[in-house]
Design an enzyme around this catalytic site. Structure first.
Site, PDB file in Angstrom:
ATOM      1  N   ARG A 163       0.957  23.220  26.782  1.00 29.81           N
ATOM      2  CA  ARG A 163       0.154  22.150  27.379  1.00 29.81           C
ATOM      3  C   ARG A 163       0.876  21.730  28.525  1.00 29.81           C
ATOM      4  NH1 ARG A 163       2.038  16.964  23.599  1.00 29.81           N
ATOM      5  NH2 ARG A 163       0.675  15.907  25.069  1.00 29.81           N
ATOM      6  N   SER A 176      -0.262  -8.385  27.180  1.00 24.74           N
ATOM      7  CA  SER A 176      -1.525  -8.620  26.584  1.00 24.74           C
ATOM      8  C   SER A 176      -1.780  -8.242  25.175  1.00 24.74           C
ATOM      9  CB  SER A 176      -2.481  -7.911  27.551  1.00 24.74           C
ATOM     10  OG  SER A 176      -3.657  -7.669  26.888  1.00 24.74           O
ATOM     11  N   SER A 177      -1.047  -7.221  24.859  1.00 25.08           N
ATOM     12  CA  SER A 177      -1.451  -6.760  23.375  1.00 25.08           C
ATOM     13  C   SER A 177      -0.588  -7.634  22.442  1.00 25.08           C
ATOM     14  CB  SER A 177      -0.735  -5.427  23.267  1.00 25.08           C
ATOM     15  OG  SER A 177      -1.454  -4.384  23.807  1.00 25.08           O
ATOM     16  N   HIS A 183       4.834   5.718  17.216  1.00 27.22           N
ATOM     17  CA  HIS A 183       4.213   6.230  16.112  1.00 27.22           C
ATOM     18  C   HIS A 183       3.216   5.119  15.424  1.00 27.22           C
ATOM     19  CE1 HIS A 183       2.634   9.629  13.675  1.00 27.22           C
ATOM     20  NE2 HIS A 183       2.363   8.672  12.771  1.00 27.22           N
ATOM     21  N   GLU A 212       1.901   3.033  17.238  1.00 31.15           N
ATOM     22  CA  GLU A 212       0.844   2.837  17.999  1.00 31.15           C
ATOM     23  C   GLU A 212      -0.267   4.006  17.627  1.00 31.15           C
ATOM     24  OE1 GLU A 212       0.176   1.086  20.765  1.00 31.15           O
ATOM     25  OE2 GLU A 212      -1.446   2.491  21.670  1.00 31.15           O
ATOM     26  N   LYS A 264      -7.824   6.906   1.367  1.00 31.37           N
ATOM     27  CA  LYS A 264      -9.111   6.433   2.254  1.00 31.37           C
ATOM     28  C   LYS A 264     -10.267   7.394   2.283  1.00 31.37           C
ATOM     29  CE  LYS A 264      -8.268   3.351   5.069  1.00 31.37           C
ATOM     30  NZ  LYS A 264      -8.200   2.075   4.352  1.00 31.37           N
ATOM     31  N   HIS A 280      -4.757  10.454  32.505  1.00 28.73           N
ATOM     32  CA  HIS A 280      -5.734  10.519  31.517  1.00 28.73           C
ATOM     33  C   HIS A 280      -5.072  10.284  30.183  1.00 28.73           C
ATOM     34  CE1 HIS A 280      -8.680  12.242  28.770  1.00 28.73           C
ATOM     35  NE2 HIS A 280      -7.836  12.925  28.142  1.00 28.73           N
ATOM     36  N   TYR A 285      -1.246   4.660  14.667  1.00 32.26           N
ATOM     37  CA  TYR A 285      -1.842   3.861  13.819  1.00 32.26           C
ATOM     38  C   TYR A 285      -2.540   2.522  14.256  1.00 32.26           C
ATOM     39  CZ  TYR A 285       0.033   7.371  10.937  1.00 32.26           C
ATOM     40  OH  TYR A 285       0.697   8.377  10.337  1.00 32.26           O
ATOM     41  N   HIS A 325       9.242  12.942  13.837  1.00 31.55           N
ATOM     42  CA  HIS A 325       8.584  14.109  13.774  1.00 31.55           C
ATOM     43  C   HIS A 325       7.931  14.695  15.138  1.00 31.55           C
ATOM     44  CE1 HIS A 325       4.579  11.689  12.630  1.00 31.55           C
ATOM     45  NE2 HIS A 325       4.904  11.907  13.827  1.00 31.55           N
ATOM     46  N   HIS A 326       8.110  13.774  16.306  1.00 33.10           N
ATOM     47  CA  HIS A 326       7.597  14.141  17.514  1.00 33.10           C
ATOM     48  C   HIS A 326       8.711  14.699  18.328  1.00 33.10           C
ATOM     49  CE1 HIS A 326       3.992  11.563  17.491  1.00 33.10           C
ATOM     50  NE2 HIS A 326       4.735  10.589  16.701  1.00 33.10           N
ATOM     51  N   ASP A 385     -14.229 -19.679  16.663  1.00 26.94           N
ATOM     52  CA  ASP A 385     -13.662 -18.870  17.455  1.00 26.94           C
ATOM     53  C   ASP A 385     -12.402 -18.271  16.984  1.00 26.94           C
ATOM     54  OD1 ASP A 385     -12.820 -18.099  20.472  1.00 26.94           O
ATOM     55  OD2 ASP A 385     -14.881 -19.286  20.859  1.00 26.94           O
ATOM     56  N   TRP A 428       2.534  10.930  29.652  1.00 29.29           N
ATOM     57  CA  TRP A 428       2.250   9.499  29.376  1.00 29.29           C
ATOM     58  C   TRP A 428       3.455   8.972  28.529  1.00 29.29           C
ATOM     59  CZ3 TRP A 428       1.840   6.487  24.869  1.00 29.29           C
ATOM     60  CH2 TRP A 428       1.857   7.223  23.759  1.00 29.29           C
ATOM     61  N   THR A 446      -3.807   8.169   3.270  1.00 28.45           N
ATOM     62  CA  THR A 446      -4.939   8.681   4.117  1.00 28.45           C
ATOM     63  C   THR A 446      -5.823   9.327   3.114  1.00 28.45           C
ATOM     64  OG1 THR A 446      -3.573   9.084   5.762  1.00 28.45           O
ATOM     65  CG2 THR A 446      -5.583   9.656   6.275  1.00 28.45           C
ATOM     66  N   SER A 455     -15.143   1.798   7.351  1.00 24.31           N
ATOM     67  CA  SER A 455     -15.180   1.340   6.025  1.00 24.31           C
ATOM     68  C   SER A 455     -16.563   0.183   6.026  1.00 24.31           C
ATOM     69  CB  SER A 455     -14.044   0.461   5.452  1.00 24.31           C
ATOM     70  OG  SER A 455     -13.017   1.516   5.260  1.00 24.31           O
TER      71      SER A 455
END
Lengths: 278, 530
Positions: B455, B174-175, B258, B260, B336, B82, B262, B307-308, B111, B147, B333, B273
């Site tokens: 979890r 791809s990315s 991390h 990722e 924003k 998931h 963002y 921090h993870h 294009d 994951w 943040t 925005s």
């Protein structure tokens, strides 16, 4: 060669089959690799098929691009797109190597000393480099930096000089100097790969010998793979020079390969210092 | 390719006819940013439902304590896949789909810079998706260690683990290609007169996101390559017996991971925005500070990864550094959020569906941001690590953040893409169902986490039952509401009130100067921007 009738129009290519072929190739290749790693008999055949499709794609796609380039479809703006694209591609490669250098730094300066400090898991283990770790008991006899690695450093630095000399030739319109410089660069690249293979054959340790073997072969192996790719690219560019593809104003492919070659060169210098020497 | 027909003039001639190629080959071989954007968006929607279905089964199992439906191993496969599929298969492709459709239209380019490469970036996704979905059906089932693919657990699985590593490699290729394409398009293809600081903010957020992608996807490739060699080629990167360290994987993974997160939220900031000024009928407040805020968030994202990992036993100095660096992110943040609210101030506001989703985004994403601040505190995090509080936190930023901003963007640009207005009544119904069901599902998870429910476990103690029942009911409603979304989208593609060039009177970027739907090749000669 046609002139650009409207320099404002950015060339958008017609539909192309090659990207799809490339996706099929990578899916086949990945499936084959999974099968090979899990020792399933069909693996090598599937992988070979995938590699074959990938080669067809590379020939087809690059062939199309070269034809379009010779037909004069690439305006200055398209040319500068290619340049940006190559710069960012090389940046992504830099980050790829940065990851492995990071692993080397972390293992050597943090993980191994912590393992020795703890003394809980492996009493009596003391931090040193090179090491195969506390559980393997292998003593590693590293490659002497001032033997083949130093020679290879000299070879790659010279090849950086010859490719620049070839570039000067191209800029002066001296096609002979271009071809000669490229041929010398290719020769030096092949020489480097030869020495690297020799070094691997002579090395007293393998990739299975703990963290030293793992970081050593991963870093030098990926670098060697990049040198091989770079050499193939240089050979293609040499043939294209012989066919007279490059002009004073229009030679992005040459420059892209030259940039790539310098990138490979810089990575080698870092390898020489941090993997072989220090 | 026929080299004689397509010089500049002939190409121009082609564009005048403006016909899309017919049949399946149009999609398989496309070099058109709009077609490829459409492919990305449909692929993402399919994966959204696939990974969403996995979540439905997870919530069914958690409806009451004890094991009802699944073996624990299968439950672990579902939570893992998931997460993996939602991130790489649903959220990221959806945002790249927006980039494909909108970036060229918003900067007045004909294009993307590399149209064929663009097609390859897309068609690698079904290749990787095939490997991932097929991995459920191989001996041992799909990957089940989360994951994040942590060793040593990841060393122990079967063939699916190798399939997933190579699938992620393909997604990475791809990315990276997609990101290089987007950066080059933005740097090199802007219409004359459109300086960087005149670009719509959505384009800015994608420029910075694409930079993050090129910087960190190779690092992920590096980490999973080491997993692969540890599994099959005898290396000891993550094995202490060989002098390696399993924690090293976490460092390298989160150096990717991390940024990722963002990557998944910055384009969402861009969408919000764009939508808020349109429906507030005021220009975006503090455009320049928005650009700098996005750039600061991107910079900070590189120095907060540990921090993870506060519970892995790092030195106190490390914990403090990563705690304070993480809390710093609240500043850009906050800028924003402040600017969005200031844009609304004294605006002439109307509440169409995209605006509703964007306003909900501002509220709910901010809740997710605050729970992120809570988790950034080392002593608190040590208590909350691996509890449902974390699950609540990242669903507030990923669902009510990324996914709901994607929905806002879909409703906002569907009239442009299809030429028809969507059904406003059903859109609003979809919004209210989604927002209410989302909060019913995930808000109780904060309480569950604070009470200590771990979890990634298929069973739980009796005292967690009530909140889990509520969360499951909310989850089923949330899942069912998305079928309504699918219906609204299909209905809008099929037909509806003609949209006209500019259905939103407050919208002023370049795409609204084109017809709806835009011609197959728009801005063949670039417009002049004053």
């Amino acid at each position: 060669m046609q002139a650009h009738s409207d320099s404002n129009v950015y060339y958008v290519p017609p539909p192309s089959i090659w990207p799809l072929v490339g996706s099929v190739a990578l899916l086949t290749l990945a499936t084959g690799f999974v099968l090979v790693m899990n020792k399933i008999a069909a693996g090598p055949y599937v992988m070979t098929l995938g590699m074959g499709i990938l080669l067809v794609m590379l020939f087809g796609w690059f062939g199309t691009v070269i034809k379009e380039s010779l037909a004069g479809k690439y305006s200055k703006q398209v040319d500068s797109s290619f340049r940006w694209g190559m710069v960012w591609f090389i940046f992504s490669e830099v980050m790829f190597f940065a990851g492995f250098f990071g692993a080397l730094y972390y293992a050597r300066n943090l993980a191994v000393p912590w393992l020795a400090d703890t003394q809980l898991l492996w009493p009596g283990f003391s931090a040193a480099w090179p090491t195969a770790g506390p559980g393997l008991k292998t003593v590693i006899d590293p490659v002497n930096a001032w033997g083949i690695p130093a020679l290879n450093t000299l070879i790659l630095l010279s090849s950086g000089a010859t490719v620049t000399w070839a570039h000067w030739g191209l800029q002066k319109g001296n096609q002979r100097q271009l071809k000669l410089g490229l041929a010398m660069t290719v020769a030096l690249g092949i020489l480097f790969i030869g020495f690297q293979i020799h070094e691997y054959a002579e090395a007293a340790f393998s990739i299975r010998d703990g963290i030293y073997g793992a970081t050593f072969y991963m870093l030098t192996g990926f670098h060697g793979f990049h040198v091989m790719m770079g050499t193939v690219m240089l050979i293609v560019i040499l043939f294209r020079s012989l066919a007279g593809h490059f002009t004073l104003e229009h030679h992005f492919a040459f420059e892209a390969v030259a940039w790539y070659w310098h990138f490979v060169d810089v990575i080698w210098l870092l390898l020489f210092v941090f993997v072989y020497w220090l | 390719m026929n080299t004689t027909t397509i010089n500049g003039a002939a190409a121009h001639h082609d564009h005048d006819h403006d016909h899309a190629p017919a049949g399946i080959m149009r999609w398989l071989t496309s070099t058109n940013h709009k077609d490829i954007g459409t492919l990305y968006l449909w692929f993402s929607l399919f994966m959204f439902f696939f990974a969403g279905a996995l979540a439905m089964v997870i919530r069914a199992e958690l409806f009451q304590p004890g094991l009802q439906l699944l073996q624990p191993n299968v439950f672990n496969q579902l939570t893992t896949m998931h997460g993996l599929i939602m991130i790489f298969g649903a959220i990221m492709p959806a945002l790249v789909g927006f980039a494909n459709w909108q970036v060229p239209l918003m900067i007045g380019a004909s294009d993307m810079a590399f149209p064929r490469l663009n097609n390859w970036s897309f068609w690698l996704l079904p290749a990787a998706g095939t490997l991932l979905i097929a991995s459920f059906f191989v001996p041992g089932g799909a990957i089940a260690g989360g994951w994040t693919m942590y060793p040593p657990l990841f060393m122990q699985g079967g063939i699916a683990y190798d399939m997933s590593i190579l699938a992620v490699h393909i997604l990475g290729i791809s990315s990276i290609m997609g990101a290089i394409n987007i950066i080059t398009t933005i740097l090199n293809m802007r219409a004359p007169g459109m300086t960087l600081m005149k670009m719509p903010l959505f384009v800015w957020t994608w420029l910075i996101t694409a930079y993050l992608l090129v910087a960190v996807m190779p690092v992920l490739a590096c980490a999973i390559t080491m997993l692969l060699t540890d599994r099959h080629f005898g290396t000891h990167f993550f094995d202490a017996a060989g002098g390696g360290d399993p924690i090293m994987f976490q460092h390298i993974f989160w150096f990717f991971g991390h940024p990722e997160v963002y990557i998944m939220i910055l384009p969402s900031f861009g969408i919000v925005s764009t939508v808020i000024p349109t429906f507030a009928r005021k220009p975006l407040f503090g455009y320049v500070s928005m650009v700098y805020a996005v750039a600061s968030i991107a910079f900070l994202s590189f120095i907060v990864w540990a921090h993870h990992m506060f519970t892995t036993g790092m030195p106190v100095a490390g914990q403090l550094f990563f705690m304070y660096a993480t809390m710093l992110i609240a500043i850009p943040t906050g800028i924003k959020v402040f600017n969005w609210v200031a844009t609304l101030w004294r605006g002439s506001i109307s509440f169409e569906t995209p605006m509703l989703f964007s306003l909900a985004f501002v509220f709910l994403f901010t809740i997710g941001g605050f729970s992120g601040l809570v988790l950034a505190l080392v002593p608190v995090d040590i208590q909350l690590q691996d509890t449902y509080y974390v699950v609540a936190h990242f669903h507030y930023v990923l669902f009510s953040g990324s996914a709901m901003s994607i929905m806002a963007g879909v409703y906002y640009w569907l009239p442009k893409w299809t030429g028809h207005m969507y059904d406003e009544k059903l859109g609003k119904l979809h919004f209210w169902l989604t927002t209410i069901a989302f909060n019913v599902t995930f808000f109780p998870m904060h309480f569950l986490g604070l009470a200590g429910m771990p979890r990634r476990i298929p069973d739980y103690s009796l005292q967690f039952t009530d909140f889990n029942k509520i969360a499951s009911l909310g989850g089923f409603l949330l899942g069912a509401s998305q079928l309504l979304f699918l219906y609204v989208v299909i209905k809008c593609v099929r037909g509806g009130e003609p949209a006209g060039n500019r259905p939103w009177d407050g919208a002023d970027s370049l795409e609204w100067t084109q017809t709806s739907p835009p011609p197959y090749h728009s801005f063949v000669t670039p417009p002049l921007v004053k």
